[in-house]
Design a protein around this motif. Structure first.
Motif, PDB file in Angstrom:
ATOM      1  N   GLY A   1      15.598 -22.048  22.207  1.00 31.91           N
ATOM      2  CA  GLY A   1      14.878 -22.903  21.247  1.00 31.91           C
ATOM      3  C   GLY A   1      15.455 -22.761  19.858  1.00 31.91           C
ATOM      4  N   CYS A   2      15.153 -23.751  19.002  1.00 36.78           N
ATOM      5  CA  CYS A   2      15.801 -23.830  17.690  1.00 36.78           C
ATOM      6  C   CYS A   2      15.439 -22.659  16.776  1.00 36.78           C
ATOM      7  N   VAL A   3      14.156 -22.285  16.737  1.00 35.30           N
ATOM      8  CA  VAL A   3      13.731 -21.305  15.733  1.00 35.30           C
ATOM      9  C   VAL A   3      14.336 -19.930  16.008  1.00 35.30           C
TER      10      VAL A   3
ATOM     11  N   LYS B   1      17.159 -19.471  17.020  1.00 33.28           N
ATOM     12  CA  LYS B   1      18.566 -19.538  16.617  1.00 33.28           C
ATOM     13  C   LYS B   1      18.682 -19.727  15.094  1.00 33.28           C
ATOM     14  N   GLU B   2      17.556 -20.049  14.463  1.00 28.05           N
ATOM     15  CA  GLU B   2      17.627 -20.317  13.026  1.00 28.05           C
ATOM     16  C   GLU B   2      16.868 -19.242  12.242  1.00 28.05           C
ATOM     17  N   SER B   3      15.562 -19.475  11.931  1.00 32.38           N
ATOM     18  CA  SER B   3      14.927 -18.495  11.037  1.00 32.38           C
ATOM     19  C   SER B   3      14.355 -17.269  11.742  1.00 32.38           C
ATOM     20  N   CYS B   4      14.320 -17.231  13.068  1.00 35.37           N
ATOM     21  CA  CYS B   4      13.825 -16.030  13.759  1.00 35.37           C
ATOM     22  C   CYS B   4      14.894 -15.449  14.684  1.00 35.37           C
ATOM     23  N   LYS B   5      16.069 -15.176  14.123  1.00 38.50           N
ATOM     24  CA  LYS B   5      17.158 -14.649  14.961  1.00 38.50           C
ATOM     25  C   LYS B   5      16.778 -13.315  15.601  1.00 38.50           C
ATOM     26  N   GLU B   6      15.865 -12.582  14.926  1.00 38.57           N
ATOM     27  CA  GLU B   6      15.448 -11.291  15.496  1.00 38.57           C
ATOM     28  C   GLU B   6      14.768 -11.488  16.848  1.00 38.57           C
TER      29      GLU B   6
ATOM     30  N   SER C   1      19.650 -29.212  24.027  1.00 41.91           N
ATOM     31  CA  SER C   1      19.163 -29.711  22.735  1.00 41.91           C
ATOM     32  C   SER C   1      17.756 -29.176  22.486  1.00 41.91           C
ATOM     33  N   CYS C   2      17.242 -29.483  21.302  1.00 43.66           N
ATOM     34  CA  CYS C   2      15.840 -29.194  20.966  1.00 43.66           C
ATOM     35  C   CYS C   2      14.924 -29.853  22.007  1.00 43.66           C
TER      36      CYS C   2
ATOM     37  N   GLY D   1      12.167 -31.182  21.466  1.00 46.30           N
ATOM     38  CA  GLY D   1      11.385 -32.257  20.863  1.00 46.30           C
ATOM     39  C   GLY D   1      10.251 -31.714  20.012  1.00 46.30           C
TER      40      GLY D   1
ATOM     41  N   HIS E   1       4.636 -17.097  14.872  1.00 43.16           N
ATOM     42  CA  HIS E   1       5.099 -15.938  14.107  1.00 43.16           C
ATOM     43  C   HIS E   1       5.381 -16.318  12.651  1.00 43.16           C
ATOM     44  N   LEU E   2       6.105 -17.415  12.459  1.00 42.53           N
ATOM     45  CA  LEU E   2       6.441 -17.818  11.087  1.00 42.53           C
ATOM     46  C   LEU E   2       5.169 -18.077  10.286  1.00 42.53           C
TER      47      LEU E   2
ATOM     48  N   HIS F   1       7.002 -10.404  17.601  1.00 48.87           N
ATOM     49  CA  HIS F   1       7.396 -11.312  18.678  1.00 48.87           C
ATOM     50  C   HIS F   1       7.176 -10.551  19.981  1.00 48.87           C
TER      51      HIS F   1
END
Lengths: 323, 316
Positions: B31-33, B35-40, B63-64, B66, B257-258, B280
């Protein structure tokens, strides 16, 4: 026969400052409904217990209440399905409403949101211009049948977490009912209705599906999505954050295959809306700054996924709007 | 008319019910997150997979999903995007797609259900996938890592793998809407009274906190829509968790989480300070299974979970 212990929320706004609870025991067959048990308690034990009811068959929508913390119609809930081992059942007024007396709540905010919809057909011509009734094709009618089953019991409104923190939100039932007129081919106020419900925070729906527990299967959660699609199709109030957000998410997926967080934030707030961006990016005590300090900011640019052309083919084949 | 399926009635998954429990290779959709703001989250998941002895094969060209949002734009696009992802899994010989996000889980399962239950929709998807030579045959099942832990690893087995028990740490589960609702899409467990996270918390030696907020919404999807609404939803839920004795929160969803990690500071003015660190799911499981805490990205959280971990003698 079973000994059912109704643990009832008791409160009278005319005399009480704080609520208390009464446990009322009734000996009745456990196969009866919670509403029947309440009727029995009121008739046999304590005539002052107050609750709304009328049809007793899930048509009038009066008896929604919290049963063991779950908002449901009392007439549609069997005691045997909810009672504890010792026969207790907790009954409380619906959340998201001001209690009036016992299980009766002030419904006014819910009705006010309906009233704002002008919940009646507004055709472009007069009835007298027609020799006979206005006809609707079965396909056009099919779209409205489910939502026309709404009995306005307010279960969805009571379950809505957005309503619980922001009473300005129209709530699931009103949006579903807006859909009922927006998609009615006889109505002439489609775009005015979309604009009205957008102003009543259509786009504040949090996609949580709490309202998927509709006792009449109206599924307001899907009708909310339908109204949003209608707004985008008719391009009503496209410059608001909600539609911009949906479109920029679609755009970044089309471009990169990924939901590019940074671009989505900028695209939703407006790239040139510096004040808005500062406010969101540095919301409250500088959320953006706090995230940046922890190395938790999303990357400014996203590298497209392998074979991103395939994703673009999908978007183009379906003619998905991205702006 | 929709129907509510009982947890055991997973009609659109039923063709998978005889799957072998020995299978250790899984398609992995981060999923995108993650790979982006939650790499941990991504990193902890890979470290956990190592400990569990399973192989997560990332679907790198996926892909995402959606993210629930593209539904607002078009009714078909999310379904076809996910069909493309499933076709990739099938091409790699993988019939399991494992997610680590509640929103991915819900929307990928919804897409799969629609494809498997409607020939017309499957044909629509395949006519588009055919333009680039792909085809989805309907052989994929989407599951969250949480369900894999319980169904494939097993709670007893998980318990026996714990090398760092959580010493009774009071952890509040926070499910994230899309892993449980709508119930006829997910249906893995009761959406009104789920207990998979509680079971995992207890298997790890923690104490699960019961509170009404555990199945409620974090507000993530509307954080940009109107100021403070998401923060208030976070505050309301975290207040409940705190009042029921929680010392930390665990969530299977990086969006939750965010929101939970990010907005507690902003919700303090209305709901009081809660300051609950939010793990997480794979972070806390990996920690209990012996992954070095400094590898789990705990320092990336805004509310540092290491404080409570020190208090509970979990780390020094």
């Amino acid at each position: 026969m079973a000994n059912i212990k109704l643990d009832i929320f008791r409160f009278d706004e005319a005399t009480d400052t704080i609520p208390h609870r009464d446990v009322v025991e009734v000996d009745i067959p456990e196969t009866i409904t919670v509403l029947d048990a309440l009727e029995h308690a009121k008739a046999e034990v304590d005539g002052s217990i107050s609750f709304r009811r009328s049809c007793r068959s899930a048509i009038c929508g009066s008896c929604s209440m919290n049963i063991n913390g779950v908002t449901s119609l009392a007439c549609k809930t069997n005691c045997k399905d909810v009672m504890d081992e010792d026969g207790s059942i907790q009954v409380d007024p619906m959340p998201n409403f001001q209690p009036m007396k016992d299980l009766v709540v002030h419904m006014d905010p819910f009705w006010d949101k309906y009233a704002r919809l002008k919940p009646y057909l507004q055709p472009k011509d007069k009835d007298s211009d027609h020799e006979r009734e206005r006809r609707v094709s079965p396909d056009d009618m099919k779209k409205l049948v489910d939502v026309a089953n709404c009995i306005m019991c307010a279960t969805c409104y009571a379950l809505c977490p957005v309503v619980s923190v922001d009473p300005a939100f129209a709530g699931p039932a009103a949006i579903a009912y807006a859909y009922r007129f927006i998609e009615d081919v006889r109505d002439s106020k489609r775009d005015e209705r979309i604009a009205q419900i957008s102003e009543d925070y259509l786009w504040l729906c949090a996609h949580c599906y709490a309202c998927s527990y509709c006792p009449k299967h109206v599924d307001p959660n899907w009708r909310i999505v339908d109204v949003k699609r209608a707004a985008i199709k008719d391009r009503v109030l496209m410059n608001e954050r909600g539609p911009r957000h949906a479109l920029v998410v679609a755009k970044t997926i089309k471009q990169t295959g990924m939901l590019a967080e940074t671009e989505v934030i900028q695209g939703t707030i407006g790239r040139f809306n510096i004040k808005g961006l500062v406010k969101i990016t540095f919301l409250g005590a500088a959320l953006g700054m706090r995230m940046a300090l922890k190395g938790k900011m999303p990357p400014p640019f996203i590298k497209p996924i392998p074979k991103v052309d395939e994703v673009r083919t999908i978007f183009e084949s379906l003619e998905v709007p991205v702006s | 008319m929709s129907t509510t399926l009982l947890p055991e009635d997973r009609a659109f998954d039923s063709h998978k019910s005889t799957r072998s429990r020995e299978m250790k290779r899984y398609g992995f959709f981060p999923g995108c997150v993650a790979k982006e703001s939650c790499k941990e989250l991504f990193n902890s998941t890979m470290l956990l997979a190592d400990k569990l002895g399973i192989e997560l094969i990332e679907l790198t060209a996926a892909s995402c999903c959606g993210a629930s949002v593209v539904n607002d734009v078009n009714r078909d696009v999310a379904r076809v995007l996910n069909a493309r992802t499933y076709a990739q899994a099938e091409a790699l010989g993988l019939d399991d797609v494992i997610t680590i996000c509640s929103t991915c889980t819900g929307h990928m399962r919804a897409a799969n259900k629609e494809l498997l239950e409607s020939e017309e929709r499957m044909n629509q998807a395949n006519s588009i996938l055919g333009k680039f030579g792909a085809k989805y045959n309907g052989g994929v099942m989407v599951r969250h890592l949480l369900w894999l832990l319980i169904d494939d690893i097993g709670l007893d087995n998980l318990r026996s793998m714990v090398v760092r028990p959580l010493n009774g740490l009071k952890v509040a589960p926070f499910y994230g809407c899309h892993i449980i609702r709508p119930e006829n899409v997910n249906g893995w467990e009761s959406a009104r009274n789920p207990h998979s996270l509680e079971d995992v918390i207890e298997a790890l030696g923690g104490e699960a906190v019961d509170y009404a907020g555990k199945t409620r919404c974090c507000g993530f999807h509307i954080q940009l829509e109107k100021d403070n609404v998401a923060a208030n939803m976070v505050g309301q839920n975290m207040r409940m968790a705190k009042d029921h004795g929680a010392e930390a929160v665990i969530t299977p969803c990086p969006l939750c989480h965010l929101a939970l990690d990010g907005y507690q500071q902003d919700s303090a003015s209305r709901w009081g300070r809660t300051d609950l660190p939010t793990f997480h799911l794979p972070q806390l499981v990996a920690f209990a299974l012996g992954v070095a805490p400094e590898k789990l990205g705990l320092n990336k959280h805004l509310i540092d979970p290491r404080t409570v971990m020190v208090q509970r003698d979990l780390i020094s």
